[in-house]
Write a protein that holds these residues in place. Sequence first.
Motif, PDB file in Angstrom:
ATOM      1  N   ILE A  12       0.875  -1.169   0.000  1.00 23.32           N
ATOM      2  CA  ILE A  12       0.000   0.000   0.000  1.00 23.32           C
ATOM      3  C   ILE A  12       0.913   1.219   0.000  1.00 23.32           C
ATOM      4  O   ILE A  12       1.817   1.322   0.829  1.00 23.32           O
ATOM      5  CB  ILE A  12      -0.915   0.019   1.233  1.00 23.32           C
ATOM      6  CG1 ILE A  12      -1.853  -1.182   1.218  1.00 23.32           C
ATOM      7  CG2 ILE A  12      -1.705   1.326   1.307  1.00 23.32           C
ATOM      8  CD1 ILE A  12      -2.603  -1.403   2.523  1.00 23.32           C
ATOM      9  N   GLY A  13       0.677   2.146  -0.937  1.00 22.79           N
ATOM     10  CA  GLY A  13       1.528   3.326  -1.012  1.00 22.79           C
ATOM     11  C   GLY A  13       0.856   4.453  -1.765  1.00 22.79           C
ATOM     12  O   GLY A  13      -0.137   4.254  -2.449  1.00 22.79           O
ATOM     13  N   GLY A  14       1.415   5.622  -1.623  1.00 26.09           N
ATOM     14  CA  GLY A  14       0.852   6.797  -2.276  1.00 26.09           C
ATOM     15  C   GLY A  14      -0.154   7.497  -1.384  1.00 26.09           C
ATOM     16  O   GLY A  14      -0.377   7.121  -0.236  1.00 26.09           O
ATOM     17  N   THR A  15      -0.779   8.517  -1.921  1.00 26.01           N
ATOM     18  CA  THR A  15      -1.755   9.311  -1.185  1.00 26.01           C
ATOM     19  C   THR A  15      -3.018   8.495  -0.914  1.00 26.01           C
ATOM     20  O   THR A  15      -3.479   7.758  -1.766  1.00 26.01           O
ATOM     21  CB  THR A  15      -2.109  10.567  -1.993  1.00 26.01           C
ATOM     22  OG1 THR A  15      -0.909  11.310  -2.210  1.00 26.01           O
ATOM     23  CG2 THR A  15      -3.119  11.436  -1.271  1.00 26.01           C
ATOM     24  N   VAL A  16      -3.551   8.642   0.279  1.00 27.97           N
ATOM     25  CA  VAL A  16      -4.820   8.010   0.665  1.00 27.97           C
ATOM     26  C   VAL A  16      -5.859   9.120   0.804  1.00 27.97           C
ATOM     27  O   VAL A  16      -5.577  10.178   1.381  1.00 27.97           O
ATOM     28  CB  VAL A  16      -4.672   7.238   1.999  1.00 27.97           C
ATOM     29  CG1 VAL A  16      -6.018   6.829   2.557  1.00 27.97           C
ATOM     30  CG2 VAL A  16      -3.773   6.036   1.807  1.00 27.97           C
ATOM     31  N   ILE A  17      -7.047   8.883   0.275  1.00 27.20           N
ATOM     32  CA  ILE A  17      -8.146   9.846   0.391  1.00 27.20           C
ATOM     33  C   ILE A  17      -9.239   9.213   1.246  1.00 27.20           C
ATOM     34  O   ILE A  17      -9.767   8.151   0.907  1.00 27.20           O
ATOM     35  CB  ILE A  17      -8.729  10.223  -0.992  1.00 27.20           C
ATOM     36  CG1 ILE A  17      -7.632  10.731  -1.936  1.00 27.20           C
ATOM     37  CG2 ILE A  17      -9.868  11.232  -0.839  1.00 27.20           C
ATOM     38  CD1 ILE A  17      -6.999  12.031  -1.539  1.00 27.20           C
ATOM     39  N   VAL A  18      -9.577   9.871   2.356  1.00 28.63           N
ATOM     40  CA  VAL A  18     -10.670   9.442   3.226  1.00 28.63           C
ATOM     41  C   VAL A  18     -11.878  10.296   2.850  1.00 28.63           C
ATOM     42  O   VAL A  18     -11.866  11.511   3.058  1.00 28.63           O
ATOM     43  CB  VAL A  18     -10.312   9.620   4.715  1.00 28.63           C
ATOM     44  CG1 VAL A  18     -11.471   9.178   5.607  1.00 28.63           C
ATOM     45  CG2 VAL A  18      -9.037   8.861   5.062  1.00 28.63           C
ATOM     46  N   CYS A  28      -4.354  12.070   2.939  1.00 33.00           N
ATOM     47  CA  CYS A  28      -3.267  11.591   3.790  1.00 33.00           C
ATOM     48  C   CYS A  28      -2.038  11.337   2.927  1.00 33.00           C
ATOM     49  O   CYS A  28      -2.097  10.583   1.952  1.00 33.00           O
ATOM     50  CB  CYS A  28      -3.667  10.302   4.497  1.00 33.00           C
ATOM     51  SG  CYS A  28      -5.146  10.448   5.511  1.00 33.00           S
ATOM     52  N   VAL A  29      -0.925  11.945   3.286  1.00 36.44           N
ATOM     53  CA  VAL A  29       0.311  11.866   2.517  1.00 36.44           C
ATOM     54  C   VAL A  29       1.104  10.630   2.924  1.00 36.44           C
ATOM     55  O   VAL A  29       1.216  10.308   4.108  1.00 36.44           O
ATOM     56  CB  VAL A  29       1.160  13.142   2.743  1.00 36.44           C
ATOM     57  CG1 VAL A  29       2.479  13.062   2.018  1.00 36.44           C
ATOM     58  CG2 VAL A  29       0.377  14.367   2.317  1.00 36.44           C
ATOM     59  N   ASP A  30       1.662   9.941   1.929  1.00 37.83           N
ATOM     60  CA  ASP A  30       2.498   8.765   2.177  1.00 37.83           C
ATOM     61  C   ASP A  30       3.846   9.218   2.720  1.00 37.83           C
ATOM     62  O   ASP A  30       4.566   9.967   2.080  1.00 37.83           O
ATOM     63  CB  ASP A  30       2.680   7.997   0.860  1.00 37.83           C
ATOM     64  CG  ASP A  30       3.459   6.703   1.036  1.00 37.83           C
ATOM     65  OD1 ASP A  30       3.924   6.409   2.154  1.00 37.83           O
ATOM     66  OD2 ASP A  30       3.594   5.978   0.034  1.00 37.83           O
ATOM     67  N   ARG A  31       4.177   8.772   3.918  1.00 41.02           N
ATOM     68  CA  ARG A  31       5.458   9.102   4.534  1.00 41.02           C
ATOM     69  C   ARG A  31       6.385   7.878   4.575  1.00 41.02           C
ATOM     70  O   ARG A  31       7.398   7.877   5.273  1.00 41.02           O
ATOM     71  CB  ARG A  31       5.243   9.667   5.923  1.00 41.02           C
ATOM     72  CG  ARG A  31       4.366  10.915   5.894  1.00 41.02           C
ATOM     73  CD  ARG A  31       4.430  11.676   7.193  1.00 41.02           C
ATOM     74  NE  ARG A  31       3.441  12.727   7.276  1.00 41.02           N
ATOM     75  CZ  ARG A  31       3.459  13.867   6.608  1.00 41.02           C
ATOM     76  NH1 ARG A  31       4.415  14.106   5.749  1.00 41.02           N
ATOM     77  NH2 ARG A  31       2.521  14.770   6.779  1.00 41.02           N
ATOM     78  N   GLY A  32       6.000   6.840   3.837  1.00 37.86           N
ATOM     79  CA  GLY A  32       6.851   5.661   3.724  1.00 37.86           C
ATOM     80  C   GLY A  32       6.845   4.733   4.923  1.00 37.86           C
ATOM     81  O   GLY A  32       7.704   3.871   5.046  1.00 37.86           O
TER      82      GLY A  32
END
Length: 113
Positions: A12-18, A28-32
């Motif tokens: 799972i990676g990249g930007t998440v949209i709730v 939500c920004v991916d911070r690794g």
Amino acid sequence: MLRMRTTQHDFIGGTVIVVLQDGSSIKCVDRGRRDQVNGESRALYTLTKAELETLSSIRIAFIRFNVKSEINGMPESACSAANRNPWGVRGSAVAPDTDYDTEVEVAKLLASR
């Protein structure tokens, strides 16, 4: 935290949209911050205090996220997780085909801090 079954090369990676029930959304920004545990990709995303307060009053409708591959040339998969209990999971207090009360759970979490 998001988690789902994947192959050992997917994550799972990249930007998440709730997306919330009122039509608004939280990005939500991916911070690794991720790991593979027992065949599951797990990714941790951070929310601000203001975002948590919003989540304590508005129910989550669904979450959009991406599954990526460590193998070069493999396409990214766009995924969506609805706030719905379609099966009536054993031991769950949520009846089949109803939403989880996410706003109630977030409010309890904030009150316990």
